[in-house]
Design an enzyme around this catalytic site. Structure first.
Site, mmCIF file in Angstrom:
data_model
loop_
_atom_site.group_PDB
_atom_site.id
_atom_site.type_symbol
_atom_site.label_atom_id
_atom_site.label_comp_id
_atom_site.label_asym_id
_atom_site.label_seq_id
_atom_site.Cartn_x
_atom_site.Cartn_y
_atom_site.Cartn_z
ATOM 1 N N ASP A 142 12.668 50.937 116.507
ATOM 2 C CA ASP A 142 13.090 49.605 116.951
ATOM 3 C C ASP A 142 13.935 49.765 118.216
ATOM 4 O O ASP A 142 14.471 50.853 118.487
ATOM 5 C CB ASP A 142 13.917 48.882 115.876
ATOM 6 C CG ASP A 142 14.294 47.459 116.312
ATOM 7 O OD1 ASP A 142 13.431 46.752 116.867
ATOM 8 O OD2 ASP A 142 15.465 47.057 116.131
ATOM 9 N N CYS A 183 9.496 46.620 115.235
ATOM 10 C CA CYS A 183 9.994 45.818 116.348
ATOM 11 C C CYS A 183 8.833 44.962 116.836
ATOM 12 O O CYS A 183 7.851 45.497 117.375
ATOM 13 C CB CYS A 183 10.477 46.759 117.458
ATOM 14 S SG CYS A 183 11.024 45.923 118.958
ATOM 15 N N ASN A 184 8.936 43.666 116.620
ATOM 16 C CA ASN A 184 7.835 42.760 117.001
ATOM 17 C C ASN A 184 7.585 42.794 118.501
ATOM 18 O O ASN A 184 6.450 42.751 118.960
ATOM 19 C CB ASN A 184 8.175 41.319 116.600
ATOM 20 C CG ASN A 184 8.282 41.145 115.104
ATOM 21 O OD1 ASN A 184 7.312 40.818 114.445
ATOM 22 N ND2 ASN A 184 9.468 41.372 114.546
ATOM 23 N N THR A 185 8.662 42.883 119.260
ATOM 24 C CA THR A 185 8.548 42.866 120.717
ATOM 25 C C THR A 185 7.769 44.089 121.187
ATOM 26 O O THR A 185 6.841 43.979 122.001
ATOM 27 C CB THR A 185 9.960 42.847 121.346
ATOM 28 O OG1 THR A 185 10.696 41.782 120.731
ATOM 29 C CG2 THR A 185 9.907 42.640 122.833
ATOM 30 N N CYS A 206 11.490 38.556 114.626
ATOM 31 C CA CYS A 206 12.191 39.638 115.320
ATOM 32 C C CYS A 206 13.028 40.297 114.242
ATOM 33 O O CYS A 206 13.714 39.605 113.467
ATOM 34 C CB CYS A 206 13.087 39.059 116.413
ATOM 35 S SG CYS A 206 14.292 40.243 117.064
ATOM 36 N N THR A 207 12.967 41.616 114.165
ATOM 37 C CA THR A 207 13.608 42.289 113.031
ATOM 38 C C THR A 207 15.132 42.116 113.011
ATOM 39 O O THR A 207 15.742 42.173 111.950
ATOM 40 C CB THR A 207 13.226 43.788 113.000
ATOM 41 O OG1 THR A 207 13.480 44.356 114.295
ATOM 42 C CG2 THR A 207 11.758 43.960 112.673
ATOM 43 N N HIS A 208 15.723 41.881 114.162
ATOM 44 C CA HIS A 208 17.167 41.624 114.192
ATOM 45 C C HIS A 208 17.529 40.316 113.464
ATOM 46 O O HIS A 208 18.645 40.169 112.979
ATOM 47 C CB HIS A 208 17.673 41.518 115.626
ATOM 48 C CG HIS A 208 17.806 42.825 116.345
ATOM 49 N ND1 HIS A 208 16.736 43.519 116.846
ATOM 50 C CD2 HIS A 208 18.910 43.560 116.643
ATOM 51 C CE1 HIS A 208 17.175 44.627 117.447
ATOM 52 N NE2 HIS A 208 18.482 44.671 117.328
HETATM 53 N N1 DGL Z 1 14.031 43.831 117.113
HETATM 54 C C1 DGL Z 1 13.074 43.493 118.089
HETATM 55 C C2 DGL Z 1 11.956 42.617 117.554
HETATM 56 O O1 DGL Z 1 11.617 42.722 116.402
HETATM 57 C C3 DGL Z 1 13.500 43.126 119.494
HETATM 58 C C4 DGL Z 1 14.913 42.915 119.874
HETATM 59 C C5 DGL Z 1 15.198 43.067 121.363
HETATM 60 O O2 DGL Z 1 15.376 44.211 121.766
HETATM 61 O O3 DGL Z 1 15.237 42.066 122.096
HETATM 62 O O4 DGL Z 1 11.370 41.857 118.262
#
Ligand code: DGL
Length: 249
Positions: free
Chosen positions: A6, A69-71, A180-182
């Site tokens: 991630d 990490c989706n991004t 988004c995993t965050h």
């Molecule tokens: N945690 C990431 C996601 O799942 C991206 C967070 C980032 O770096 O902006 O998309």
């Protein structure tokens, strides 16, 4: 060993689920602390960062890599799968989960980073389910920064969420996709403060998919004392307590 990637601490929410689903596997978690947040980076930059991490994890002996990490997934997955021959599992926003449970036919609020919401892969996902007419998109990059600054329950977060959600008439919504995993760190706050919203994320689905894929390839192991280690932008973490604290949240 399974590599988990991630941009920061968000993927720990996925790691937690995978440790539960696969309790006898070793994991190596890679946080790209030097470059988080990815939200404001170009696709070229993100590609470069993620590939560097994938090469690192592969060189450390990982048999499979999970992009938690989706991004990163949206920008790199096709490229990486073509170039590297180990199984790469990728999370994606749980819009299908929201859609499948949407018996009341309410609108779906898809929250993610601006990069994810603009990606062709995300568009294709929505189009494959034919649900564009019932999905609204809400970028919440601020939540990534709040999480990275360890602000999980502060009044500022709530103020930010109230402001962003006020752009929609929440009466019309039920499922809010945490794409988004965050964002998973804020699930409880959303449930407590916006009671008619039901957050869903892709963590459980990703863990299940990982297990099935490894089982299909005969790659599962059953270590008695599995190890979990952490890396920040290519360097092994010495103070692991910080990462364990997030896993305990
Ligand atoms: N945690 C990431 C996601 O799942 C991206 C967070 C980032 O770096 O902006 O998309």
């Amino acid at each position: 060993m399974i590599g988990v990637f991630d941009s920061g601490i968000g993927g720990l929410t996925v790691l937690k689920e995978m440790m539960y689903t696969l309790p006898h596997e070793n994991f190596l978690y890679y946080a790209d602390t030097e470059n988080v947040p990815y939200s404001y980076k170009t696709t070229e930059q993100i590609k470069e960062y993620v590939e560097k991490a994938v090469v690192f994890l592969r060189n450390e002996g990982c048999k499979s890599i999970v992009l938690a990490c989706n991004t990163a997934t949206n920008v790199t997955i096709e490229y990486l799968r073509e170039k590297y021959d180990l199984p790469i599992i990728a999370i994606q926003p749980a819009v299908k989960v929201a859609f499948d449970n949407n018996t009341e036919n309410k609108r779906i609020l898809a929250c993610a980073t601006p990069v994810t919401l603009k990606a062709d892969r995300f568009e294709n996902l929505i189009n494959s389910l034919d649900i564009d007419h019932m999905v609204d998109r809400l970028p919440l990059p601020g939540l990534v920064e709040f999480a990275e600054n360890e602000q999980f329950e502060s009044p500022e977060v709530l103020k930010y969420l109230k402001k962003e959600f006020s752009k929609f008439n929440l009466e019309n919504y039920k499922y809010v996709v945490l794409g988004c995993t965050h964002f998973t760190y804020f699930e409880k706050m959303i449930q407590e403060n916006f009671p008619n919203l039901q957050p869903v994320d892709g963590n459980e689905g990703t863990a299940r998919h990982l297990k099935n894929t490894l089982a299909g390839l005969n790659l599962l192991i059953s270590t008695v004392k599995p190890t979990i280690r952490f890396v920040e932008s290519g360097r092994y973490v010495k103070d692991e307590a910080r990462f364990w604290r997030y896993l305990d949240r």
